[in-house]
Design an enzyme around this catalytic site. Structure first.
Site, mmCIF file in Angstrom:
data_model
loop_
_atom_site.group_PDB
_atom_site.id
_atom_site.type_symbol
_atom_site.label_atom_id
_atom_site.label_comp_id
_atom_site.label_asym_id
_atom_site.label_seq_id
_atom_site.Cartn_x
_atom_site.Cartn_y
_atom_site.Cartn_z
ATOM 1 N N LYS A 70 0.855 -1.207 0.000
ATOM 2 C CA LYS A 70 0.000 0.000 0.000
ATOM 3 C C LYS A 70 0.885 1.249 0.000
ATOM 4 C CE LYS A 70 -1.604 1.473 4.095
ATOM 5 N NZ LYS A 70 -1.297 2.855 4.486
ATOM 6 N N ASN A 71 1.911 1.252 0.843
ATOM 7 C CA ASN A 71 2.718 2.462 1.018
ATOM 8 C C ASN A 71 3.716 2.689 -0.112
ATOM 9 O OD1 ASN A 71 1.228 2.924 3.248
ATOM 10 N ND2 ASN A 71 2.812 2.347 4.718
ATOM 11 N N CYS B 257 -4.096 12.261 12.769
ATOM 12 C CA CYS B 257 -4.962 11.085 12.908
ATOM 13 C C CYS B 257 -4.730 10.553 14.321
ATOM 14 C CB CYS B 257 -4.614 10.037 11.856
ATOM 15 S SG CYS B 257 -2.973 9.380 12.095
ATOM 16 N N ARG C 52 -8.394 -0.351 5.161
ATOM 17 C CA ARG C 52 -7.585 0.635 4.435
ATOM 18 C C ARG C 52 -6.233 0.044 4.038
ATOM 19 N NH1 ARG C 52 -6.939 6.169 7.398
ATOM 20 N NH2 ARG C 52 -5.555 6.313 5.631
ATOM 21 N N ARG D 75 0.968 14.395 12.918
ATOM 22 C CA ARG D 75 1.365 14.226 11.511
ATOM 23 C C ARG D 75 1.661 15.583 10.832
ATOM 24 N NH1 ARG D 75 -0.577 8.962 10.238
ATOM 25 N NH2 ARG D 75 1.018 8.922 8.609
ATOM 26 N N ASP E 60 5.152 0.407 11.950
ATOM 27 C CA ASP E 60 3.907 -0.200 11.467
ATOM 28 C C ASP E 60 3.767 -1.657 11.892
ATOM 29 O OD1 ASP E 60 3.812 1.565 8.280
ATOM 30 O OD2 ASP E 60 3.364 2.169 10.328
HETATM 31 C C1 EPZ Z 1 4.509 6.812 6.198
HETATM 32 O O1 EPZ Z 1 3.770 7.862 6.813
HETATM 33 C C2 EPZ Z 1 3.559 5.629 6.143
HETATM 34 N N1 EPZ Z 1 2.394 5.981 5.320
HETATM 35 C C3 EPZ Z 1 3.115 5.247 7.555
HETATM 36 O O2 EPZ Z 1 2.307 4.077 7.450
HETATM 37 C C4 EPZ Z 1 4.356 4.905 8.382
HETATM 38 O O3 EPZ Z 1 3.958 4.612 9.699
HETATM 39 C C5 EPZ Z 1 5.316 6.104 8.364
HETATM 40 O O4 EPZ Z 1 5.653 6.453 7.004
HETATM 41 C C6 EPZ Z 1 6.605 5.815 9.102
HETATM 42 O O5 EPZ Z 1 7.245 4.712 8.531
HETATM 43 C C7 EPZ Z 1 2.515 5.948 3.973
HETATM 44 O O6 EPZ Z 1 3.575 5.672 3.424
HETATM 45 C C8 EPZ Z 1 1.287 6.288 3.198
HETATM 46 P P1 EPZ Z 1 6.707 10.151 8.263
HETATM 47 P P2 EPZ Z 1 4.387 9.370 6.822
HETATM 48 O O7 EPZ Z 1 6.575 11.420 7.515
HETATM 49 O O8 EPZ Z 1 5.095 9.636 5.557
HETATM 50 C C9 EPZ Z 1 7.275 13.309 11.696
HETATM 51 C C10 EPZ Z 1 0.505 2.686 7.854
HETATM 52 O O9 EPZ Z 1 0.114 2.130 8.882
HETATM 53 N N2 EPZ Z 1 7.178 14.316 10.623
HETATM 54 O O10 EPZ Z 1 7.915 9.301 8.055
HETATM 55 O O11 EPZ Z 1 3.309 10.295 7.234
HETATM 56 C C11 EPZ Z 1 5.906 12.719 12.000
HETATM 57 O O12 EPZ Z 1 5.228 13.516 12.942
HETATM 58 C C12 EPZ Z 1 0.949 4.128 7.908
HETATM 59 O O13 EPZ Z 1 0.592 2.133 6.722
HETATM 60 C C13 EPZ Z 1 7.462 15.651 10.935
HETATM 61 O O14 EPZ Z 1 7.780 15.982 12.072
HETATM 62 O O15 EPZ Z 1 5.439 9.226 8.003
HETATM 63 C C14 EPZ Z 1 6.218 11.376 12.568
HETATM 64 O O16 EPZ Z 1 6.486 11.524 13.950
HETATM 65 C C15 EPZ Z 1 0.771 4.719 9.279
HETATM 66 N N3 EPZ Z 1 7.358 16.583 9.949
HETATM 67 C C16 EPZ Z 1 7.516 10.976 11.853
HETATM 68 O O17 EPZ Z 1 8.022 12.167 11.235
HETATM 69 C C17 EPZ Z 1 6.997 16.253 8.668
HETATM 70 O O18 EPZ Z 1 6.944 17.153 7.797
HETATM 71 C C18 EPZ Z 1 7.313 9.934 10.777
HETATM 72 O O19 EPZ Z 1 6.500 10.486 9.818
HETATM 73 C C19 EPZ Z 1 6.705 14.902 8.382
HETATM 74 C C20 EPZ Z 1 6.806 13.950 9.371
#
Ligand code: EPZ
Length: 419
Positions: free
Chosen positions: A22-23, A118, A398, A123, A306
Site C-alpha cells: 500500500k505504502n 490522525c 484501508r 502528523r 507499522d
Molecule cells: C509513512 O507515513 C507511512 N504511510 C506510515 O504508514 C508509516 O507509519 C510512516 O511512514 C513511518 O514509517 C505511507 O507511506 C502512506 P513520516 P508518513 O513522515 O510519511 C514526523 C501505515 O500504517 N514528521 O515518516 O506520514 C511525524 O510527525 C501508515 O501504513 C514531521 O515531524 O510518516 C512522525 O512523527 C501509518 N514533519 C515521523 O516524522 C513532517 O513534515 C514519521 O512520519 C513529516 C513527518
C-alpha cells in the site's frame, strides 16, 4: 456497521500470498501525475486508500480506471489540468498530500487542504514544506489550506531534520523537473522510496541513491508513461509472520522480499521463532517456547513502527517482561487499552510500554483505533480463549486486502458480520 469476529484457539497452517505494498502504490499513483502519458500499476492492492487516491487524481482531471478483475490501475494524465482536490478527500486520507510535489512540479502552483492528524499523531508537514521552499516555492498556510507557487523550481540541497517518508517522497517528486540537481540529505531509506524512484526512473527521471540517506535528483524536461509492478507489502508479510508465532503454528508467507523484512526477521528470531528463508517465501515456525524481547521502533532499516502493535499482541502471550519503545509517532499505543480488555498486562509510560506476558488472553469486544492496531487485535483474538468482536474495522480495510479470508485460508475461525 461491519465487525470482525474471531474465535481463538485454532492452530494455523498453509501458505499466504502477500499483496503489493500500500505504502508503495499510494506515492506511485501520485507520481503518475508527472508523466505526460499512461501508466499501468499491475498487481495493485484493491484497498480503500488506493480508491481514494485514485479519486484525488480524478479531481485534478487525470483519468483513472480501477481494473478489479485484473488488479490493475490504469492512469492517463495526458489531459490533466490544474485542479484542487476536495478537502474531504484529503482529510479522508492524508497520503493525498503526496500529490503536492508532483502538482507543483507540473503546474508551478498547487493548493490543498492541510491533511489532518490522525489517531497516532499530529502528523505535521513542516519537512515537506521546507523542501518545497528550498526548491524555490513560495509556501503559505491559511484558512486550513496550504498553497505553494513557483515560477521555476531550482535544484537545491535539502536536509531533513527527520527522515520523513512522505517528505522524502514529496520533495523527490517536486524535484523531477527542477533546474539542475537536488540533493536530499538524511532522506528516508524505506523500500517504498526505492520503489517510487524506480517507477519515476522508468518514466525517464534521473534519481540516484533512493534507499540510502542521500538522494540525488537531476532535473529533466518531461516524463513518459510506464508499467510498474510494486514491491510486496513488508508490513502485511510481518503481520502474517506474527500470526504464525502468536498461534504457536507453522505458516508460510509467499511473494516476499527477505531484504525488506530483515528487522522483523531479526526480532522474531531473537524471540525463538524459527524462520526458514526460501527464494521468495519464509516458513515461520512458532511452535517453540518464545522469549520476551525489547523493541524500539526506528526509521528503516530499524524496526518498523507499522509492526509495533502486532508485536505488542504477540509479546502479551510470551512469559516474561518485554519493553516496547515507540520513537516515530507520539500516540501509537492506543491498542494497549484494547489489549488490556482482553486480559493483557501492559503498563504505558510515555513512549514506552512494559508488557508482562500472561498465560491466556480472553476474547472481548474491542475497537480498532488505527490500521495496524486493528490487525493487532485480530492477532490477539486468534490467541485468545473465546470470541473477540472487533469494531471500527474500516481502519483495517484501508491497509489489508480481504483480511478475514486470508486468515480463514490459514485455518483461523474468523468472519465479518454486519452488526
Ligand atoms: C509513512 O507515513 C507511512 N504511510 C506510515 O504508514 C508509516 O507509519 C510512516 O511512514 C513511518 O514509517 C505511507 O507511506 C502512506 P513520516 P508518513 O513522515 O510519511 C514526523 C501505515 O500504517 N514528521 O515518516 O506520514 C511525524 O510527525 C501508515 O501504513 C514531521 O515531524 O510518516 C512522525 O512523527 C501509518 N514533519 C515521523 O516524522 C513532517 O513534515 C514519521 O512520519 C513529516 C513527518
Amino acid at each position: 456497521m461491519e465487525k470482525i469476529v474471531v474465535k481463538g484457539g485454532s492452530k494455523l497452517s498453509g501458505k499466504i500470498k502477500i499483496s503489493a505494498a500500500k505504502n508503495s502504490v499510494l506515492p506511485i499513483i501520485a507520481g503518475s501525475i508527472l508523466s505526460g502519458g499512461r501508466c499501468v500499476i499491475e498487481n495493485a492492492p484493491m484497498l480503500e486508500d488506493v480508491f481514494v487516491i485514485s479519486d484525488v487524481l480524478k479531481s485534478v482531471s487525470a483519468e483513472t480506471v480501477i481494473d478489479k478483475e485484473n488488479s490493475r490501475i490504469l492512469i492517463d494524465t495526458s489531459n490533466i489540468s490544474y485542479g484542487e482536490p476536495s478537502s474531504e478527500l484529503v482529510r479522508k486520507m492524508r497520503a493525498s498530500f503526496l500529490i503536492m510535489g508532483p502538482m507543483i512540479a507540473r503546474f508551478g502552483r498547487f493548493k490543498i487542504s492541510l491533511p489532518g492528524g490522525c489517531n497516532i499523531g499530529t502528523r505535521p508537514i513542516d519537512l515537506h514544506l521546507k523542501g518545497l521552499t528550498a526548491l524555490g516555492a513560495e509556501v503559505s498556510i491559511g484558512h486550513g489550506y496550504v498553497e505553494a507557487v513557483a515560477n521555476r523550481l531550482i535544484g537545491n540541497k535539502v536536509y531533513l531534520d527527520f527522515p520523513s517518508v512522505g517528505a522524502t517522497e514529496n520533495i523527490m517528486m517536486a524535484a523531477v523537473f527542477a533546474d539542475g540537481e537536488t540533493i536530499i540529505e538524511n532522506s528516508a531509506e524505506e523500500p517504498e522510496i526505492e520503489d517510487l524512484a524506480k517507477f519515476l526512473n522508468n518514466m525517464g527521471a534521473i534519481i540516484e541513491g533512493a534507499g540510502t540517506d542521500t538522494i540525488k535528483i537531476t532535473g529533466v524536461k518531461s516524463l513518459r508513461g510506464t508499467v510498474h509492478k510494486p514491491i510486496c507489502d513488508r508490513i502485511e508479510a510481518g503481520t502474517f509472520m506474527v500470526a504464525g508465532a502468536i498461534t504457536r503454528s507453522k505458516v508460510e508467507v509467499v511473494g516476499v522480499n527477505e531484504e525488506h523484512l530483515k528487522p522483523i526477521i531479526a526480532k522474531l528470531t531473537e524471540m525463538g521463532v524459527s524462520l526458514e528463508l526460501g527464494e521468495d517465501s519464509i516458513i515461520v515456525d512458532g511452535t517453540k517456547i518464545l522469549k520476551p524481547v525489547d523493541i524500539k521502533t526506528m526509521p528503516y532499516p530499524g524496526f518498523p513502527t507499522d509492526m509495533q502493535a502486532q508485536m505488542m499482541s504477540l509479546l502479551c502471550t510470551v512469559k516474561g517482561t518485554s519493553v516496547i519503545t515507540e520513537t516515530i509517532f507520539e500516540n501509537r499505543f492506543m491498542h494497549a487499552q484494547e489489549l488490556k480488555r482482553m486480559g493483557a498486562n501492559i503498563k504505558i509510560d510515555g513512549r514506552s510500554a512494559v508488557v508482562e506476558g500472561v498465560d491466556m488472553l480472553t476474547g472481548s469486544e474491542v475497537k480498532a483505533t488505527d490500521l495496524r492496531a486493528g490487525a493487532a487485535l485480530i492477532l490477539a483474538g486468534l490467541a485468545s480463549e473465546g470470541e473477540t468482536v472487533i469494531s471500527d474495522i474500516y481502519h483495517i480495510d484501508r491497509g489489508y486486502v480481504d483480511i478475514e479470508n486470508k486468515f480463514k485460508g490459514l485455518g483461523a475461525d474468523i468472519k465479518r458480520i454486519e452488526a
